[in-house]
Design an enzyme around this catalytic site. Structure first.
Site, PDB file in Angstrom:
ATOM      1  N   LYS A 168       0.820  -1.217   0.000  1.00 39.25           N
ATOM      2  CA  LYS A 168       0.000   0.000   0.000  1.00 39.25           C
ATOM      3  C   LYS A 168       0.853   1.266   0.000  1.00 39.25           C
ATOM      4  O   LYS A 168       0.486   2.256  -0.627  1.00 39.25           O
ATOM      5  CB  LYS A 168      -1.018   0.006   1.136  1.00 39.25           C
ATOM      6  CG  LYS A 168      -0.444   0.158   2.506  1.00 39.25           C
ATOM      7  CD  LYS A 168      -1.550   0.176   3.538  1.00 39.25           C
ATOM      8  CE  LYS A 168      -1.028  -0.172   4.918  1.00 39.25           C
ATOM      9  NZ  LYS A 168       0.202   0.443   5.348  1.00 39.25           N
ATOM     10  N   ARG A 185      -6.151   3.546  11.699  1.00 41.00           N
ATOM     11  CA  ARG A 185      -5.779   2.157  11.962  1.00 41.00           C
ATOM     12  C   ARG A 185      -6.828   1.446  12.826  1.00 41.00           C
ATOM     13  O   ARG A 185      -6.726   0.263  13.068  1.00 41.00           O
ATOM     14  CB  ARG A 185      -4.510   2.113  12.790  1.00 41.00           C
ATOM     15  CG  ARG A 185      -3.148   2.147  12.129  1.00 41.00           C
ATOM     16  CD  ARG A 185      -2.785   1.044  11.230  1.00 41.00           C
ATOM     17  NE  ARG A 185      -1.446   0.531  11.314  1.00 41.00           N
ATOM     18  CZ  ARG A 185      -0.389   0.968  10.652  1.00 41.00           C
ATOM     19  NH1 ARG A 185      -0.471   2.024   9.875  1.00 41.00           N
ATOM     20  NH2 ARG A 185       0.759   0.368  10.757  1.00 41.00           N
ATOM     21  N   ARG A 215      11.947  -7.447   3.116  1.00 40.05           N
ATOM     22  CA  ARG A 215      11.826  -6.040   2.714  1.00 40.05           C
ATOM     23  C   ARG A 215      12.982  -5.195   3.257  1.00 40.05           C
ATOM     24  O   ARG A 215      13.387  -5.348   4.404  1.00 40.05           O
ATOM     25  CB  ARG A 215      10.474  -5.558   3.251  1.00 40.05           C
ATOM     26  CG  ARG A 215      10.321  -4.132   3.609  1.00 40.05           C
ATOM     27  CD  ARG A 215       8.873  -3.796   3.708  1.00 40.05           C
ATOM     28  NE  ARG A 215       8.432  -3.647   5.087  1.00 40.05           N
ATOM     29  CZ  ARG A 215       7.204  -3.258   5.420  1.00 40.05           C
ATOM     30  NH1 ARG A 215       6.302  -3.040   4.493  1.00 40.05           N
ATOM     31  NH2 ARG A 215       6.880  -3.120   6.678  1.00 40.05           N
ATOM     32  N   ARG A 224      13.704  -2.399   8.727  1.00 36.54           N
ATOM     33  CA  ARG A 224      12.985  -1.784   9.841  1.00 36.54           C
ATOM     34  C   ARG A 224      13.060  -2.646  11.106  1.00 36.54           C
ATOM     35  O   ARG A 224      12.947  -3.867  11.032  1.00 36.54           O
ATOM     36  CB  ARG A 224      11.523  -1.569   9.446  1.00 36.54           C
ATOM     37  CG  ARG A 224      11.335  -0.350   8.566  1.00 36.54           C
ATOM     38  CD  ARG A 224       9.975  -0.259   7.978  1.00 36.54           C
ATOM     39  NE  ARG A 224       8.880  -0.521   8.899  1.00 36.54           N
ATOM     40  CZ  ARG A 224       7.602  -0.349   8.595  1.00 36.54           C
ATOM     41  NH1 ARG A 224       7.269   0.103   7.406  1.00 36.54           N
ATOM     42  NH2 ARG A 224       6.669  -0.622   9.468  1.00 36.54           N
ATOM     43  N   ARG A 284       1.493  -7.250  14.372  1.00 35.93           N
ATOM     44  CA  ARG A 284       0.948  -6.195  13.504  1.00 35.93           C
ATOM     45  C   ARG A 284      -0.156  -6.747  12.601  1.00 35.93           C
ATOM     46  O   ARG A 284      -1.148  -6.077  12.340  1.00 35.93           O
ATOM     47  CB  ARG A 284       2.079  -5.576  12.665  1.00 35.93           C
ATOM     48  CG  ARG A 284       2.940  -4.621  13.498  1.00 35.93           C
ATOM     49  CD  ARG A 284       4.355  -4.515  12.979  1.00 35.93           C
ATOM     50  NE  ARG A 284       4.427  -3.913  11.668  1.00 35.93           N
ATOM     51  CZ  ARG A 284       5.412  -4.148  10.801  1.00 35.93           C
ATOM     52  NH1 ARG A 284       6.381  -4.981  11.095  1.00 35.93           N
ATOM     53  NH2 ARG A 284       5.408  -3.544   9.640  1.00 35.93           N
TER      54      ARG A 284
HETATM   55  P1  AMP Z   1       3.718   1.414   9.050  1.00 34.42           P
HETATM   56  O1  AMP Z   1       4.903   2.111   8.499  1.00 34.42           O
HETATM   57  O2  AMP Z   1       2.420   1.927   8.526  1.00 34.42           O
HETATM   58  O3  AMP Z   1       3.837  -0.086   8.991  1.00 34.42           O
HETATM   59  O4  AMP Z   1       3.691   1.779  10.620  1.00 34.42           O
HETATM   60  C1  AMP Z   1       4.742   1.379  11.478  1.00 34.42           C
HETATM   61  C2  AMP Z   1       4.275   1.435  12.919  1.00 34.42           C
HETATM   62  O5  AMP Z   1       3.946   2.785  13.266  1.00 34.42           O
HETATM   63  C3  AMP Z   1       3.000   0.635  13.224  1.00 34.42           C
HETATM   64  O6  AMP Z   1       3.254  -0.742  13.457  1.00 34.42           O
HETATM   65  C4  AMP Z   1       2.536   1.356  14.490  1.00 34.42           C
HETATM   66  O7  AMP Z   1       3.306   0.996  15.615  1.00 34.42           O
HETATM   67  C5  AMP Z   1       2.843   2.807  14.159  1.00 34.42           C
HETATM   68  N1  AMP Z   1       1.695   3.453  13.462  1.00 34.42           N
HETATM   69  C6  AMP Z   1       1.637   3.865  12.168  1.00 34.42           C
HETATM   70  N2  AMP Z   1       0.438   4.406  11.895  1.00 34.42           N
HETATM   71  C7  AMP Z   1      -0.273   4.340  13.041  1.00 34.42           C
HETATM   72  C8  AMP Z   1      -1.574   4.723  13.412  1.00 34.42           C
HETATM   73  N3  AMP Z   1      -2.427   5.282  12.531  1.00 34.42           N
HETATM   74  N4  AMP Z   1      -1.971   4.507  14.700  1.00 34.42           N
HETATM   75  C9  AMP Z   1      -1.145   3.967  15.603  1.00 34.42           C
HETATM   76  N5  AMP Z   1       0.099   3.559  15.330  1.00 34.42           N
HETATM   77  C10 AMP Z   1       0.540   3.729  14.061  1.00 34.42           C
END
Ligand code: AMP
Length: 203
Positions: A13, A85, A119, A152, A163
């Protein structure tokens, strides 16, 4: 045009949101990237959630998102990637903005785990590579900006599992809320093919 991209980790995404944002000339806003770009005390606080695969508290996340979308470059619209989320965040978002379209990218967990495990990403420009299906030309160097690529901290087996569970339990229920503006695309296809399908479905 305000668009949300929703999909499990590894669905692509972020990659698709970036492609569409460039085409529409609107910013691509990833709350994960916003968090990874923080510094100091706040970064330590946020990292304690992220590295365990937990969600950052809604109030803090929504505050950071709200600040970002109030900037001048968002006046013609934006693409949200990774927000909302959960239902609470979707409710908070509803109070501050109107969403025109929601793009869901689907992928089953087995494939998602495979993809996340291989990744690597660029901290500088955000380009994401897959060591198996979409490797950089030079080992661990970004094709786009020549920066060293990194894995990451939350792309480890325990955090990935948590997650994905959070995605199924808390994030996917919000799709129901956006039924009338929702388009769904199968994420198990080539990047260009998915991008084309998204374009078609949003037309
Ligand atoms: P992502 O890069 O979208 O995979 O986000 C990495 C991490 O950031 C997630 O696993 C959460 O710990 C935190 N995170 C990102 N977006 C949100 C959100 N909208 N609400 C809460 N935590 C978030």
């Amino acid at each position: 045009m305000n668009i949300i991209f929703i999909g499990p980790q590894g669905s692509g995404k972020g990659t698709q949101a970036k492609i569409l944002a460039e085409e529409l000339k609107i910013p691509h806003i990833s709350t994960g990237d916003l968090f990874r770009g923080l510094a100091g005390e706040l970064k330590n606080e946020v990292d304690s959630y992220i590295n365990q695969g937990s969600l950052v508290p809604d109030e803090l996340t929504t505050k950071i998102l709200k600040e970002r979308i109030s900037k001048q470059d968002c006046k013609n619209g934006y693409i949200l990637d990774g927000f909302p989320r959960n239902l609470n965040q979707a409710g908070l978002l509803e109070k501050i903005t109107k969403i025109n379209k929601v793009v869901e990218i689907t992928l089953d967990d087995k494939l998602a785990i495979q993809r996340i495990s291989s990744r690597i990403s660029c901290k500088k420009c955000g380009t994401v590579y897959n060591l198996v299906t979409n490797p950089p030309k030079r080992k661990e160097i970004c094709d786009n900006c020549q920066t060293e690529l990194y894995r990451r901290a939350d792309d480890n087996p325990d955090a990935i599992k948590k997650r994905l569970e959070t995605y199924h339990n808390e994030t996917s229920p919000i799709l129901q809320k956006y039924k009338s503006v929702l388009v769904s695309v199968n994420g198990d296809q080539e990047i260009d093919k998915i991008a084309e399908e998204i374009r078609e479905k949003l037309r």
